[in-house]
Design a protein around this motif. Structure first.
Motif, PDB file in Angstrom:
ATOM      1  N   THR A   2       0.828  -1.198   0.000  1.00 59.97           N
ATOM      2  CA  THR A   2       0.000   0.000   0.000  1.00 59.97           C
ATOM      3  C   THR A   2       0.868   1.256   0.000  1.00 59.97           C
ATOM      4  OG1 THR A   2      -1.433  -1.268   1.415  1.00 59.97           O
ATOM      5  CG2 THR A   2      -1.925   1.047   1.203  1.00 59.97           C
ATOM      6  N   PRO A  35      -5.530   5.396   0.349  1.00 56.78           N
ATOM      7  CA  PRO A  35      -6.140   4.508   1.343  1.00 56.78           C
ATOM      8  C   PRO A  35      -5.872   3.048   0.948  1.00 56.78           C
ATOM      9  CG  PRO A  35      -7.721   6.122   0.520  1.00 56.78           C
ATOM     10  CD  PRO A  35      -6.505   6.213  -0.337  1.00 56.78           C
ATOM     11  N   PRO A  36      -5.890   2.161   1.926  1.00 56.50           N
ATOM     12  CA  PRO A  36      -5.439   0.796   1.672  1.00 56.50           C
ATOM     13  C   PRO A  36      -6.242   0.020   0.637  1.00 56.50           C
ATOM     14  CG  PRO A  36      -6.299   1.058   3.915  1.00 56.50           C
ATOM     15  CD  PRO A  36      -6.195   2.409   3.325  1.00 56.50           C
ATOM     16  N   GLY A  37      -7.465   0.379   0.394  1.00 58.92           N
ATOM     17  CA  GLY A  37      -8.236  -0.394  -0.573  1.00 58.92           C
ATOM     18  C   GLY A  37      -8.236   0.199  -1.967  1.00 58.92           C
ATOM     19  N   ALA A  38      -7.565   1.343  -2.120  1.00 57.16           N
ATOM     20  CA  ALA A  38      -7.726   2.114  -3.355  1.00 57.16           C
ATOM     21  C   ALA A  38      -7.051   1.489  -4.562  1.00 57.16           C
ATOM     22  CB  ALA A  38      -7.203   3.529  -3.150  1.00 57.16           C
ATOM     23  N   LEU A  94      -9.476  -6.700   8.025  1.00 57.78           N
ATOM     24  CA  LEU A  94      -8.368  -6.141   7.241  1.00 57.78           C
ATOM     25  C   LEU A  94      -7.269  -5.642   8.178  1.00 57.78           C
ATOM     26  CD1 LEU A  94     -10.236  -4.047   4.500  1.00 57.78           C
ATOM     27  CD2 LEU A  94      -9.957  -6.513   4.726  1.00 57.78           C
ATOM     28  N   GLU A 151     -10.716  -2.040 -10.904  1.00 61.32           N
ATOM     29  CA  GLU A 151     -12.144  -2.017 -11.174  1.00 61.32           C
ATOM     30  C   GLU A 151     -12.509  -3.211 -12.049  1.00 61.32           C
ATOM     31  OE1 GLU A 151     -14.695   0.039 -10.319  1.00 61.32           O
ATOM     32  OE2 GLU A 151     -13.335   1.003  -8.891  1.00 61.32           O
ATOM     33  N   HIS A 152     -13.719  -3.665 -11.898  1.00 63.97           N
ATOM     34  CA  HIS A 152     -14.198  -4.727 -12.768  1.00 63.97           C
ATOM     35  C   HIS A 152     -14.668  -4.144 -14.087  1.00 63.97           C
ATOM     36  CE1 HIS A 152     -14.045  -7.674  -9.648  1.00 63.97           C
ATOM     37  NE2 HIS A 152     -14.719  -6.900  -8.847  1.00 63.97           N
ATOM     38  N   LYS A 191      -6.458  -7.047   0.116  1.00 62.90           N
ATOM     39  CA  LYS A 191      -7.066  -5.984   0.911  1.00 62.90           C
ATOM     40  C   LYS A 191      -6.516  -5.952   2.329  1.00 62.90           C
ATOM     41  CE  LYS A 191     -11.562  -6.718   0.383  1.00 62.90           C
ATOM     42  NZ  LYS A 191     -12.131  -7.611  -0.646  1.00 62.90           N
ATOM     43  N   GLY A 192      -5.865  -7.026   2.744  1.00 65.79           N
ATOM     44  CA  GLY A 192      -5.255  -7.024   4.062  1.00 65.79           C
ATOM     45  C   GLY A 192      -5.775  -8.084   5.008  1.00 65.79           C
TER      46      GLY A 192
END
Lengths: 99, 951, 412
Positions: C2, C7-10, C262, C14-15, C285-286
């Motif tokens: 990261t 932010p950690p999920g950014a 997470l 994208e699908h 994602k952690g």
């Protein structure tokens, strides 16, 4: 964790038991008379139904006795337990063991 | 900003607790949660969102909260707790999270444990329904366990200020709890969350025993305990969670559930803000609005999405200066760290097709939302109860009756208090009857003064608007736009949409968002929710620390350690140990300055040249008795055991039905109907099980009984040319001459004054005796042997030397030379496979095509051409002196490899394709970057003619 | 890892905006693949892509990739002991290495390596044996000592003063993890784009044969005629095979797995331990993703017993003491079809036009591209691909097993 009703000890925690796979698979009378295919069926092939299944359990951390059970493999519900040598109990229509 | 009311709530204003949040020093009171203390200090923004980094606040007041994630830093780091579930204590240090927590770098000093509990009736949830269910069952005489996740009983009553039978509801609760506590056989557990419901009434609950004590938690008390509850009947009185309505920018701090604001007000004496807009689809939020207005919060407006506001409540609001706008919705908000304005507009079409008219902007610092209630059916679903969609409630509810699980109270969807209590009473009675008790002393139904009893609301999942800012899952930053992208991408199953959008996968597992997501999907696809399969509720209901689940099974207690009677001597004499199964076996006994090789060479030399001894007590020993014992062993072993004479010993090999070697060992015939079987250390239990399985399930007609006697005996192999002299010295009554005491026979005698059985067997090729005494005397006999052998330089040796000595003789070790693909013939043990017996286990498999290949891998010896080169065990063997490109054809592998004092060189055992035919050939072993040439030999490398056996 | 600003999920991709359509089944297909999990979807994809067979339906009784594909712990490796196993798994790993590009889908394949820990002297011997075999088979593998383990994964407790100390590990650097759903969707999307029909909520209830050859399947959505039928049904294989009277040497068992919440990155690789029964990685994602051994009994309930989870936790904390206050967030179970030698059965059957792919036990996910490719070849040519040739049903008769049970590698 299930309760398994050992026919000798009564209901006990699943962790006390050892699983033994399909019941009523007899050791062949004369293995040397079998073809390789027949022998392989005995050694490796077992029923694997989705539904009632006659199977063996051993109360390995209890009385150490083997016994048979009919369990629904979809729900894990034990439908019957019976001692080695006893016939499989009569089950309801829907609980018939596939074979 | 101080938003603490001067009075009210279950907090102790006389005691100040100091804590730190995001580096700010703040204060609160006993009775607070971290969340209530933060709100009292005016802190709404707790953390930020995982993907977009948007500020996140506090939405709910309990464990269903989707956003208030914090990291505890002191007293000990713990990640990802909800501020709403952390009880405040002095010295707490915490910080808000951006979706990820941080693990401590140091080991957790706390203790954890587990406790088993059995009961007739388990009641989950100590709200009004659960309390009455528990009391009803308890009065019947049933053993009752009542668990509740809160630190006090009361459930939803804790978050309201209502009267039951004209007295504060807390008094009604206290009376019931007091009666429960004084009833024998009743266990009431606070701070205990039932998190998993399994088969046969097995319910797991986590009790947080000392978390709330912070620094004052006693080290000797388990911090958390897992209760393993086995119950006959369960009453789930788990309540309901209020759900929000999704609208644009619905994620700003200051936007919370109406019931949460009410709970913060009544339970903690905290106001959520100074000016609150209330947005609802049902009656219950009116109570929140009225209560807050009466507590001094400016509540300018209730926005009710229903076309008509409830008349009586609207009148009450008007009396308090609260405007009610029916047929309206909140369409958006403004604000940075906190909401500052709400946009309100008429909902032109309640099916959600569009918003009519221009929005009004209302200044506020709080928006309270209520979209209805979701019964908490998690445990019911875990118990495999079917769910059904209730279109009036807009949620999934219990869809079938289960014989041992009952649901009561608002967990059924019922919201009226008296009805909830009646359900609790009925469930308690039914559970008591089902477990054989007779209900007695009916608990009266209380009369509530609650304003909000009407249950029907409008089911509204979302307000049309900016879809990419309308958050469905606040923690996962998943929006309505994400849901619509998923359905637009072709996805139909809720499970797919959950995975595509990640809705419901965060810390809260979708407690407040899952139902809304399902509703939005159904709308988008134009299908009925009743036809949709809800995503599965999985354990745990709320998160559980790994350490709590591991409990006491850590460190030494992770797995039992088995040691022999002689173990203390080994420790005292500097042995290093090898784990073999659960046993600790001496590996070797290094002297100062010695490494493994030096020690083993010395131990080997001493044993071959004079005398050594080892602790063989770990070998499995099974006493086999009965008139059919010989017949039975004939079926288990590949060779004949029934012909063994009393007083004699035979080595035997066992195979599985597939013909592969599973174990080996000696069998001694103790009497006409009695044998003692030895097994390898690691397989002792398995072989006993194997015997029992055959005996009980295939041959119950045989008169045979087996029992493990492994731990009854201490077993000491005394090995080497001087072993006879040492034994003679300690066993004066035993004629130790070769003639009187032949190889492969045994004698009962007295050794060092102790009754002993001595077996003349050898796993080294040397003259050797195996001395067996009761374990109680093992250490004494060992010490006597050491003393008697002193003049010969008697040397204790461990498993490594044992391995070398047997390898020099080509004796395989099961599990080292074998790997479940090796037959006795592969090991060169055709001599141990009976040709006479009509059958034994595994025999038929020897006739299969694969077993008759001439190029099977067979056990051979390998001598490196350079006698100083030690082949690494596990090396592969190839045919050519240059490696071709991969894949390279491998002929087999090195199973054992040692430097040998006796041979004056290195050697190895190996399984090699067509090995027996290759004796004399040169093969190659890749070691690092070179190919080591080796000569294939017979597996017996030392004393081929067996001259040393008799001394 | 990261970045400090995001932010950690950014960083997650994208699908695509479109995945697949949901057609009504046609009356007939050249090939019907039964089972819309990873293997079924991959098989359909390679049938279309490599062999030009596009008149294909994938029938799924629930939702696509909702079985073991949605439930596994996503470990990908090829460091198996036997030549036969390493052949097909290495073939698979090589396909994994180009799969993201091949499918045009971000599958988050991350070659972070796998450590298989050794806790006993015999574990060490078995591990070294496997490393040497892997290398000669062209598979990256190394033996690392406890200090090396610590270097690769600093949070592993390598103290020798524990119940079962870490004595070393095998390390396969090219091993890793991928995002299971994305893999399935990538295959589904690509197969659909080439004309394959993906038919969900379509349960096969019977099979028709004529003259020893399969002709059609009966389904909950009607009869579908088929030139060939390929079974990719994992735990349900026995039930399907029985419809044509075929017995399989399989037992279906529950296999449980779990995730934590997470967490900031702490675990840079994948760690597996056979001896203390646990395997762990940290997903993108952690969350910590963990699995353990199978439940002992046959079961189709997608549900196991909780004491298995508790044992797994105590094992995990032995290896990773810092996990003590991580939290279990979700547990679940799949149904794995375990064969007697812990190796798969992939190939022809006595029924003409009926092909079998099952018995992967706990190892199915990592094989997805490899077996998809080989199985498609088998179906297209009515003849096994070299990599699945050893994995016949007949081996149980001849005794030519590929016994990965006895081998040191954790068989999952």
């Amino acid at each position: 964790m299930q309760l398994i009703p050992c026919p000798w000890c009564g209901p006990r925690e699943e962790a006390e038991f050892h699983y033994g796979g399909q019941a009523h698979v007899a050791y062949p009378e004369d293995p040397s008379a079998l073809t390789d295919e027949e022998w392989a069926q005995y050694v490796f092939f077992r029923e694997n139904p989705s539904g009632p299944f006659a199977e063996r359990w051993s109360h390995s951390a209890g009385c150490r006795r083997w016994f048979n059970a009919v369990r629904d493999t979809r729900t894990h519900d034990l439908l019957a337990v019976y001692r080695v040598g006893e016939p499989m109990p009569e089950l309801g229509e829907k609980d018939q063991v596939a074979s | 900003m101080n938003l603490r009311k001067p009075t009210g709530g279950a907090i102790d204003r006389n005691t100040l607790l100091r804590f730190t949040f995001n580096g700010r020093a703040l204060t609160g009171h006993p009775g607070d949660t971290l969340a209530s203390a933060l709100l009292a200090n005016g802190v709404h923004e707790v953390g930020s969102s995982v993907k977009l980094g948007r500020p996140r606040g506090i939405v709910a007041a309990g464990s269903e909260d989707p956003t208030s994630l914090v990291q505890i830093e002191a007293p000990f780091p713990e990640p990802m707790l909800l501020a709403t579930t952390v009880e405040l204590y002095d010295g707490l240090e915490a910080r808000g999270l951006a979706g990820q927590g941080r693990l401590a770098s140091l080991p957790d000093p706390a203790r954890y444990d587990a406790k088993h509990e059995h009961c007739d009736v388990l009641v989950v949830g100590a709200g009004p329904a659960g309390l009455v269910a528990a009391l009803t069952a308890a009065r019947s005489g049933a053993r009752v366990v009542l668990v509740d996740e809160q630190n006090q009983a009361g459930g939803a009553l804790l978050g309201v200020e209502e009267y039951l039978d004209d007295r504060p509801s807390a008094e009604w609760v206290a009376d019931i709890v007091a009666e429960l506590r004084s009833t024998p056989g009743v266990l009431v557990l606070e701070r205990t969350t039932a998190f998993g419901m399994y088969q046969d009434g097995f319910v797991l609950a986590l009790q947080k025993r000392t978390d709330h004590l912070g620094f004052a938690a006693p080290a000797s008390v388990a911090r958390q305990r897992v209760w393993r509850i086995r119950t006959k009947q369960t009453v789930l009185a788990t309540g309901a969670h209020e759900r929000p309505v999704v609208f644009a920018d619905n994620d700003r701090p200051g936007i919370m559930l109406a019931s949460a604001a009410r709970t913060f007000l009544h339970r903690y004496g905290v106001l959520p803000g100074s000016r609150a807009v209330v947005f609802t689809t049902n009656d219950s939020a009116y109570c929140a609005a009225i209560d807050l207005a009466e507590s001094g919060v400016d509540v300018p407006l209730i926005v009710d999405a229903r076309p008509e506001a409830p008349a009586r409540l609207a009148t009450e609001c008007a009396a308090r200066g609260i405007e009610v706008r029916a047929g309206h919705v909140v369409t958006g908000t403004e604000g940075a760290g906190r909401v500052t304005d709400a946009h309100v507009a008429p909902l032109g079409d309640i099916k959600g097709r569009g918003v009519a008219g221009h929005p009004d902007t209302v200044v506020c610092d709080t928006v309270l939302v209520s979209g209805g209630w979701n019964p908490v059916v998690n445990l019911f679903s875990q118990a495999r109860g079917k769910l059904r969609y209730d279109a009036v409630l807009g949620s999934f509810v219990q869809g079938e009756e289960l014989s041992s699980v009952r649901v009561a109270g608002s967990a059924t969807g019922e919201l009226d208090l008296t009805s909830c209590v009646r359900q609790g009473r009925e469930a308690g009675e039914a559970a008591a009857i089902a477990t054989g008790f007779t209900p007695g002393g009916q608990v009266p139904l209380p009369v509530s003064d609650s304003r909000c009893t009407q249950r029907s609301g409008l089911v509204l999942w979302r307000v049309p608007g900016a879809e990419d800012a309308s958050f469905v899952d606040l923690q996962r930053d998943s929006t309505v736009a994400d849901v619509l992208r998923a359905t637009g991408a072709g996805l139909r199953s809720l499970e797919h949409i959950k995975r595509y959008t990640t809705i419901g996968t965060a810390h809260d597992q979708g407690k407040t968002s899952g139902m809304i997501a399902a509703g939005i999907v159904a709308e988008a696809l134009g299908v009925e929710l009743a036809d949709q399969r809800p995503t599965t509720f999985r354990p745990p209901y709320t998160s559980v620390s790994f350490a709590a689940l591991a409990g006491r099974d850590r460190g030494e207690l992770h797995d039992p350690v088995r040691v022999t009677a002689i173990h203390p001597w080994h420790v005292a004499h500097g042995a290093l140990f090898e784990d073999v199964g659960q046993w600790k076996r001496p590996w070797y006994y290094p002297r100062p300055g010695e490494d493994l090789h030096a020690a083993v060479l010395r131990e080997c030399r001493a044993t071959r040249e004079s005398v050594g001894l080892m602790d063989g007590s770990t070998l499995g020993k099974i006493d086999v008795q009965g008139s059919d014992a010989g017949k039975f062993l004939d079926m288990l072993y590949t060779n004949m055991m029934s012909t063994l004479k009393v007083g004699r010993i035979r080595y035997g090999v066992m195979c599985g039905v597939d013909g592969m070697v599973i174990d080996d060992g000696t069998v001694i015939r103790v009497g006409e109907e009695r044998y003692l079987v030895t097994t390898t250390t690691g397989n002792a239990a398995k072989i006993l099980d194997w015997m029992e399985e055959w005996l009980q399930t295939e041959w119950p007609h045989l008169d045979v009984h087996c029992t493990s006697v492994t731990e009854h005996w201490a077993t000491i192999p005394l090995v080497g040319p001087k072993s006879r002299d040492v034994l003679a010295a300690v066993a004066p009554g035993l004629n130790v001459s070769n003639e009187a005491f032949e190889f492969m026979t045994w004698r009962d005698t007295v050794v060092a004054g102790i009754p002993a059985r001595v077996c003349r067997i050898s796993f080294s090729g040397e003259l050797a005796y195996e001395i067996n005494v009761t374990a109680w005397h093992g250490l004494a006999v060992w010490e006597a042997l050491m003393a008697a052998g002193e003049q010969y330089g008697i040397t204790p040796y461990g498993t490594e030397t044992m391995h070398v000595l047997r390898a020099e003789k080509g004796y395989p070790i099961i599990g080292q030379e074998t790997d479940a693909t090796v037959t006795p013939q592969d090991l060169g043990m055709s001599w141990a496979v009976s040709k006479k017996k009509p059958d034994f286990i595994g025999k038929r498999s020897f006739a299969r095509a694969e077993n008759n290949r001439t190029d099977r891998k067979q056990l051979v010896g390998l001598l490196p051409v350079d006698p100083t080169v030690l082949l690494p065990e596990g090396s592969q063997i190839v045919e050519t002196d240059r490696l071709p490109e991969p894949p390279v054809r491998m002929l087999g592998h090195v199973t054992s490899s040692y430097p040998s004092a006796a041979l004056g060189r290195t050697f190895a055992l190996a399984l090699v394709r067509s090995g027996h035919e290759r004796i004399g050939e040169t093969l190659y072993v890749p070691v690092d970057d070179s190919l080591v040439p080796v000569t294939v030999t017979d597996s017996v490398l030392y004393d081929k003619e067996g001259a040393r056996r008799d001394g | 890892m990261t970045s400090s600003v995001q932010p950690p999920g950014a960083h997650l991709p994208e699908h695509p905006d479109f995945l697949w359509e949901n057609p009504e089944p046609k009356a007939s297909y050249d090939v019907v693949v039964v089972g819309g999990g990873g293997h079924g979807l991959a098989t359909a994809y390679y049938l279309a892509k490599v062999h030009g067979i596009t008149n294909v339906a994938v029938l799924e009784k629930g939702w696509l990739a909702g079985g073991n594909m949605a439930r596994n712990t996503t470990i990908i490796r090829s460091n198996y002991l036997w030549d036969e196993s390493s052949g097909i798994y290495e073939h698979s790993l090589k396909l994994w290495e180009g799969l993201e590009e091949d499918l045009g889908y971000p599958i988050l394949f991350d070659q972070r390596g796998v450590l298989n820990l050794a806790h006993s002297l015999q574990d060490v011997r078995d591990s070294v044996r496997r490393v040497n075999a892997n290398r000669l088979n062209g598979i990256d593998a190394e033996w690392v000592d406890p200090a090396g383990v610590k270097e690769i994964c600093p949070i592993v407790n390598v103290s020798q003063d524990v119940r079962y100390p870490v004595l070393g590990a095998t390390y396969q650097p090219r091993a890793g993890i991928a995002k299971h759903d994305y893999v399935a969707w990538g295959y589904a999307r690509a197969a659909h784009a080439m004309g394959v029909d993906l038919i969900q909520n379509c349960e096969v209830t019977g099979m028709e044969t004529s003259g020893g050859r399969i002709t059609a399947v009966e389904t909950s959505r009607g009869r579908i005629a088929a030139g060939k039928v390929a079974l990719c049904a994992a735990g349900h294989s026995s039930v399907l095979a029985k419809m044509v009277g075929l017995r399989l040497p399989l037992a279906s068992h529950p296999l449980q797995a779990l995730v934590s919440e997470l967490l900031e990155p702490v675990h840079p690789t994948v760690v597996m331990s056979n001896a203390v029964h646990v395997y762990v990685s940290q997903a993108h994602k952690g969350e910590l993703v963990m699995g353990a051994g199978i439940d002992s009994y046959n079961g189709y309930g997608q549900r196991g017993s909780f004491h298995i989870i508790e044992q797994q936790m105590s094992a995990a904390l032995e290896l990773f003491p810092i996990f003590a206050r991580a939290h279990l967030l979700r547990t679940w179970a799949g149904i794995v079809d375990v064969s007697p030698d812990a190796s798969p059965i992939v190939g022809l059957t006595p029924v003409g036009g009926l092909y079998l792919n099952c018995g992967w036990g706990t190892g199915g996910f990592k094989a997805t591209p490899g077996v998809g490719d080989c199985f498609a070849h088998t179906i297209a040519h009515d003849k096994p691909h070299a990599f699945n040739e050893p994995f016949t049903l007949e081996r149980f008769t001849t005794g030519a097993l590929v016994d990965e049970h006895g081998a040191a590698a954790v068989a999952h």
